[in-house]
Design an enzyme around this catalytic site. Sequence first.
Site, PDB file in Angstrom:
ATOM      1  N   HIS A 134       0.847  -1.194   0.000  1.00 31.71           N
ATOM      2  CA  HIS A 134       0.000   0.000   0.000  1.00 31.71           C
ATOM      3  C   HIS A 134       0.881   1.242   0.000  1.00 31.71           C
ATOM      4  O   HIS A 134       1.878   1.299   0.720  1.00 31.71           O
ATOM      5  CB  HIS A 134      -0.900   0.020   1.240  1.00 31.71           C
ATOM      6  CG  HIS A 134      -2.038   0.990   1.146  1.00 31.71           C
ATOM      7  ND1 HIS A 134      -1.858   2.355   1.214  1.00 31.71           N
ATOM      8  CD2 HIS A 134      -3.371   0.789   0.962  1.00 31.71           C
ATOM      9  CE1 HIS A 134      -3.033   2.952   1.099  1.00 31.71           C
ATOM     10  NE2 HIS A 134      -3.967   2.030   0.939  1.00 31.71           N
ATOM     11  N   GLY A 182       5.092  22.480  10.130  1.00 30.31           N
ATOM     12  CA  GLY A 182       6.327  21.734  10.250  1.00 30.31           C
ATOM     13  C   GLY A 182       7.398  22.171   9.265  1.00 30.31           C
ATOM     14  O   GLY A 182       7.214  23.101   8.484  1.00 30.31           O
ATOM     15  N   PRO A 183       8.535  21.493   9.287  1.00 34.61           N
ATOM     16  CA  PRO A 183       9.690  21.892   8.477  1.00 34.61           C
ATOM     17  C   PRO A 183       9.532  21.495   7.011  1.00 34.61           C
ATOM     18  O   PRO A 183       8.712  20.648   6.663  1.00 34.61           O
ATOM     19  CB  PRO A 183      10.834  21.101   9.131  1.00 34.61           C
ATOM     20  CG  PRO A 183      10.165  19.863   9.654  1.00 34.61           C
ATOM     21  CD  PRO A 183       8.806  20.301  10.126  1.00 34.61           C
ATOM     22  N   SER A 194      12.476  14.108   7.467  1.00 36.43           N
ATOM     23  CA  SER A 194      13.250  13.046   8.093  1.00 36.43           C
ATOM     24  C   SER A 194      13.041  11.755   7.306  1.00 36.43           C
ATOM     25  O   SER A 194      11.907  11.359   7.029  1.00 36.43           O
ATOM     26  CB  SER A 194      12.781  12.840   9.536  1.00 36.43           C
ATOM     27  OG  SER A 194      13.150  11.564  10.019  1.00 36.43           O
ATOM     28  N   ALA A 215      13.426   8.841   8.351  1.00 36.10           N
ATOM     29  CA  ALA A 215      12.814   7.827   9.211  1.00 36.10           C
ATOM     30  C   ALA A 215      11.328   8.080   9.438  1.00 36.10           C
ATOM     31  O   ALA A 215      10.569   7.138   9.678  1.00 36.10           O
ATOM     32  CB  ALA A 215      13.538   7.777  10.555  1.00 36.10           C
ATOM     33  N   GLY A 235       9.191  10.615   7.457  1.00 37.59           N
ATOM     34  CA  GLY A 235       8.387  11.010   6.312  1.00 37.59           C
ATOM     35  C   GLY A 235       7.489  12.189   6.628  1.00 37.59           C
ATOM     36  O   GLY A 235       7.825  13.041   7.458  1.00 37.59           O
TER      37      GLY A 235
END
Length: 323
Positions: free
Chosen positions: A113, A202-203, A207, A209, A211
Amino acid sequence: MRRRSEGELAALNDGCKRVSSNSMLLCCKLFISESRNRAALDSIERAARLDPETIIVNKFEDRAYNRVRYTLVSYVVHDCTGQAVYSPLQQTVMAMAEAAFEAINLELHSGAHPRLGVVDDIVFHPLARASLDEAAWLAKAVAADIGLKLQVPVFLYAAAHPTGKALDTIRRELGYFRPNFMGNQWAGRAMPEVLPERPDEGPTHVSRARGISMIGARPWVALYNVPILSTDVSATRRIARMVSARGGGLPTVQTLGLVHGEDATEIACMLLEPNQIGADRVQNRIEMLAAQEGLDVERGYFTDFSPEMIIEKYVKLVSSRED
């Protein structure tokens, strides 16, 4: 557990009353990119139980997709002007998201998925007498928390987005629908570390790890999957496209043709207006198109309860805790 602010306590204790358990309720569907790691799921579910005022009314796991969805319900509190100011869902969803990010590494994830992040999608629905505005308020509050506190890029959609931008539009822009392994699987993370457009919260840096997360609010959507007894994913994708509104098929229906285990495929359907175009009509259209391809189809299944059943289960679970 997060301590309630003075403003929240004032809303709870002053002349602004909490509604009864079957009147103004919000539902959250939380999709996480994991279903094979039991320790990770146990950690997420422990976080969900920190606040007893949020109830998990359903959980749907799919090992082939490597994806789990939790259906959560709680009430919403208003101030004396009628403005939504607090819901236990906010801190519960935040606790579950934090646990998921700590336990799951997207770079090590694989499944049939698509996904863009560990906490892939969070959608809020109004139930009973609650409004879409209240669901959108909570979606934006959770998005701000995840973006700021967990430093995960968040894209808002539907009623939570300033212009109502559709979820599938944002996903298409971010490459969600393109498999990156064996032509039919999603493995690791294929997105650039710097996003092509600025997220809503958010940025802009992603990341590897964690996403990114999609967070939205919308009226009720039914999720209905139809198994196809064939390993020919190309044929399943052709059928899926012809059923979908985007492919000229049924209005308000979105579909994905996916591999589902070693000997079958599946058409995952989102019914955006299930009271107008429901599962029976989708099932009939898929069966007709599959017959033209010489393929057999099983009866489809919903992955969640109806809104009425969710309210009923919530009320029963709340009552059992109070007894």
